[in-house]
Design a protein around this motif. Structure first.
Motif, short mmCIF file in Angstrom:
data_model
loop_
_atom_site.label_atom_id
_atom_site.label_comp_id
_atom_site.label_asym_id
_atom_site.label_seq_id
_atom_site.Cartn_x
_atom_site.Cartn_y
_atom_site.Cartn_z
N ALA A 7 0.88 -1.17 0.00
CA ALA A 7 0.00 0.00 0.00
C ALA A 7 0.91 1.21 0.00
CB ALA A 7 -0.90 0.01 1.23
N GLY A 8 0.70 2.13 -0.94
CA GLY A 8 1.54 3.33 -1.01
C GLY A 8 2.59 3.24 -2.08
N ASP A 9 3.67 4.01 -1.91
CA ASP A 9 4.66 4.13 -2.99
C ASP A 9 6.00 3.48 -2.67
OD1 ASP A 9 5.55 5.93 -1.11
OD2 ASP A 9 5.69 7.65 -2.48
N SER A 10 6.07 2.63 -1.65
CA SER A 10 7.25 1.79 -1.49
C SER A 10 7.15 0.71 -2.57
CB SER A 10 7.30 1.17 -0.09
OG SER A 10 7.48 2.18 0.88
N ARG A 11 8.30 0.29 -3.09
CA ARG A 11 8.28 -0.54 -4.30
C ARG A 11 8.97 -1.88 -4.16
NH1 ARG A 11 9.94 3.76 -9.09
NH2 ARG A 11 8.04 5.02 -8.98
N ALA A 12 8.62 -2.79 -5.06
CA ALA A 12 9.33 -4.06 -5.22
C ALA A 12 9.73 -4.23 -6.68
CB ALA A 12 8.45 -5.23 -4.78
N TYR A 13 10.95 -4.73 -6.89
CA TYR A 13 11.44 -5.05 -8.23
C TYR A 13 11.94 -6.49 -8.24
CZ TYR A 13 12.04 0.07 -8.74
OH TYR A 13 11.86 1.43 -8.78
N ARG A 14 11.87 -7.10 -9.42
CA ARG A 14 12.54 -8.38 -9.60
C ARG A 14 13.53 -8.27 -10.75
NH1 ARG A 14 9.19 -13.41 -11.50
NH2 ARG A 14 9.30 -12.17 -13.41
N VAL A 15 14.75 -8.77 -10.50
CA VAL A 15 15.79 -8.78 -11.52
C VAL A 15 15.99 -10.22 -11.96
CG1 VAL A 15 18.25 -8.38 -11.95
CG2 VAL A 15 16.92 -6.73 -10.58
N ARG A 16 15.93 -10.44 -13.28
CA ARG A 16 16.11 -11.78 -13.84
C ARG A 16 16.65 -11.64 -15.26
NH1 ARG A 16 10.98 -15.70 -14.36
NH2 ARG A 16 11.44 -16.13 -12.17
N ASP A 17 17.62 -12.48 -15.61
CA ASP A 17 18.18 -12.49 -16.97
C ASP A 17 18.59 -11.10 -17.43
OD1 ASP A 17 17.63 -15.20 -17.00
OD2 ASP A 17 15.69 -14.96 -18.02
N ALA A 29 17.44 -8.22 -16.69
CA ALA A 29 16.38 -7.21 -16.82
C ALA A 29 15.74 -6.97 -15.47
CB ALA A 29 15.34 -7.67 -17.83
N ILE A 30 15.22 -5.75 -15.29
CA ILE A 30 14.56 -5.41 -14.02
C ILE A 30 13.10 -5.05 -14.30
CG2 ILE A 30 15.39 -2.99 -14.13
CD1 ILE A 30 15.52 -3.11 -10.99
N ALA A 31 12.21 -5.60 -13.49
CA ALA A 31 10.78 -5.30 -13.64
C ALA A 31 10.24 -4.78 -12.32
CB ALA A 31 10.04 -6.57 -14.04
N GLN A 32 9.48 -3.70 -12.39
CA GLN A 32 8.81 -3.21 -11.18
C GLN A 32 7.56 -4.05 -10.96
OE1 GLN A 32 8.25 1.07 -10.95
NE2 GLN A 32 6.60 0.83 -9.45
N LEU A 33 7.42 -4.61 -9.75
CA LEU A 33 6.33 -5.53 -9.45
C LEU A 33 5.13 -4.81 -8.84
CD1 LEU A 33 8.51 -8.32 -7.79
CD2 LEU A 33 7.63 -8.31 -10.13
N THR A 34 5.38 -3.64 -8.29
CA THR A 34 4.32 -2.87 -7.63
C THR A 34 3.92 -1.70 -8.51
OG1 THR A 34 6.11 -1.69 -6.53
CG2 THR A 34 5.01 -3.43 -5.27
N ARG A 35 2.71 -1.22 -8.28
CA ARG A 35 2.26 0.01 -8.92
C ARG A 35 2.08 1.04 -7.80
NH1 ARG A 35 -2.39 2.49 -8.76
NH2 ARG A 35 -2.94 3.93 -10.43
N ASP A 36 2.76 2.17 -7.91
CA ASP A 36 2.66 3.19 -6.85
C ASP A 36 1.21 3.61 -6.64
OD1 ASP A 36 5.41 3.14 -6.86
OD2 ASP A 36 5.66 5.16 -7.69
N ARG A 85 -2.81 5.74 -1.02
CA ARG A 85 -3.18 4.60 -0.19
C ARG A 85 -2.07 4.41 0.84
NH1 ARG A 85 -5.07 -0.95 -3.16
NH2 ARG A 85 -5.64 0.50 -4.81
N ALA A 86 -2.46 4.15 2.08
CA ALA A 86 -1.47 3.89 3.12
C ALA A 86 -2.16 3.22 4.30
CB ALA A 86 -0.82 5.20 3.59
N VAL A 87 -1.40 2.52 5.10
CA VAL A 87 -1.94 1.91 6.32
C VAL A 87 -2.14 3.03 7.33
CG1 VAL A 87 -1.64 0.12 8.07
CG2 VAL A 87 -0.57 -0.16 5.81
N GLY A 88 -3.40 3.25 7.75
CA GLY A 88 -3.69 4.30 8.71
C GLY A 88 -4.27 5.57 8.09
N ALA A 89 -4.36 5.61 6.77
CA ALA A 89 -4.78 6.84 6.10
C ALA A 89 -6.29 7.04 6.11
CB ALA A 89 -4.27 6.87 4.66
N LYS A 90 -7.03 5.94 5.95
CA LYS A 90 -8.50 6.04 5.85
C LYS A 90 -9.13 4.89 6.62
CE LYS A 90 -8.49 8.04 1.20
NZ LYS A 90 -8.21 7.54 -0.15
N GLU A 91 -10.44 4.99 6.86
CA GLU A 91 -11.17 3.94 7.59
C GLU A 91 -11.00 2.57 6.92
OE1 GLU A 91 -13.49 4.30 10.26
OE2 GLU A 91 -13.12 6.44 10.54
N MET A 92 -11.06 2.57 5.58
CA MET A 92 -10.95 1.32 4.84
C MET A 92 -9.60 1.24 4.14
SD MET A 92 -13.73 -0.44 5.22
CE MET A 92 -13.62 -1.60 3.85
N LEU A 93 -9.00 0.07 4.22
CA LEU A 93 -7.74 -0.14 3.49
C LEU A 93 -7.89 -1.33 2.57
CD1 LEU A 93 -4.65 0.22 3.00
CD2 LEU A 93 -4.31 -1.38 4.90
#
Ligand code: MN
Length: 237
Positions: free
Chosen positions: A113-123, A125-132, A161-169
């Motif tokens: 949730a939010g703009d912290s990111r995950a990437y995977r590197v393989r062969d 190439a790097i791919a971003q796995l998350t969408r901000d 989006r963030a943990v703690g930002a709104k009533e619903m997550l």
């Protein structure tokens, strides 16, 4: 399955406090980065709460089960943080982004949730796995902002989006396959707003995880490190 992982968190060169937090539970194949917001130690509390609760409650299991459990834990923490913010003397949000990685035999799972990111590197190439979950990401996708301008936009720090930002997550999740040699990078925006994707690729493909973390932090500091920076690099053995 064996993993080589390393991580660090650093206050950076402009901020007074480090409101980021990380968890490396490689024996359970679980890694988490949280980037707290709210200032005056509120962000601290939120990021630590997310990391601690996941550390305590997210046990082993299939990737699907763990993603479901992680979402449930984060929804609970979200409620606790919203309640805490309402009861507090200080007005405002006590929130945090989160990105987490779990791996089992041949599969990975990401939750965020939010703009912290995950990437995977393989062969090579790097791919971003998350969408901000961020205002600028929405603007880019709506065709209202050029991708190259996103990081320098005045509202570049606004997360939707963030943990703690709104009533619903709603926690976002994604799964994919993994194999020996894959390298995962999870990080707060203190890294990803300063170091380009291709630079992350270059660094992690030519170094072990510990050296990669050092080199990525060094590059961030050389560029002024305007924010707290948290980096974890995980190589599948
Ligand atoms: Mn940040």
């Amino acid at each position: 399955m064996r993993f080589l992982s390393a991580g660090t968190t650093h206050v950076g060169l402009k901020r007074q406090h480090n409101e980021d937090a990380l968890l490396d539970a490689r024996e359970r194949a679980l890694w988490v980065v949280a980037d707290g917001m709210g200032g005056h130690e509120a962000g601290d509390v939120a990021a630590k709460m997310v990391v601690d609760r996941l550390a305590q409650e997210l046990s082993e299991g299939s990737v699907e089960d763990r993603l479901e459990k992680a979402s449930a834990i984060l929804e609970e923490v979200n409620g606790d943080l919203v309640t805490m913010a309402q009861g507090g003397a200080k007005s405002g949000t006590i929130g945090t982004t989160v990105v987490g990685l779990v791996i089992d035999e041949a599969q990975f799972g990401i939750f965020w949730a939010g703009d912290s990111r995950a990437y995977r590197v393989r062969d090579g190439a790097i791919a971003q796995l998350t969408r901000d979950h961020s205002l600028v990401q929405d603007l880019v996708e709506a065709g209202m902002l050029a991708f190259e301008d996103a990081e320098h936009h005045p509202d570049a720090n606004v997360v939707t989006r963030a943990v703690g930002a709104k009533e619903m997550l709603k926690v976002a999740t994604r799964t994919g396959d993994t194999r020996s040699g894959d390298i995962f990078v999870i990080a707060s925006d203190g890294l990803t707003k300063v170091v380009e994707k291709f630079e992350i690729l270059d660094i992690v493909t030519s170094r072990n995880p510990m050296q990669s973390v050092d080199a990525l932090l060094e590059m961030t500091l050389q560029r002024g490190a305007p924010d707290n920076v948290t980096i974890q690099v995980i190589r599948v053995g």
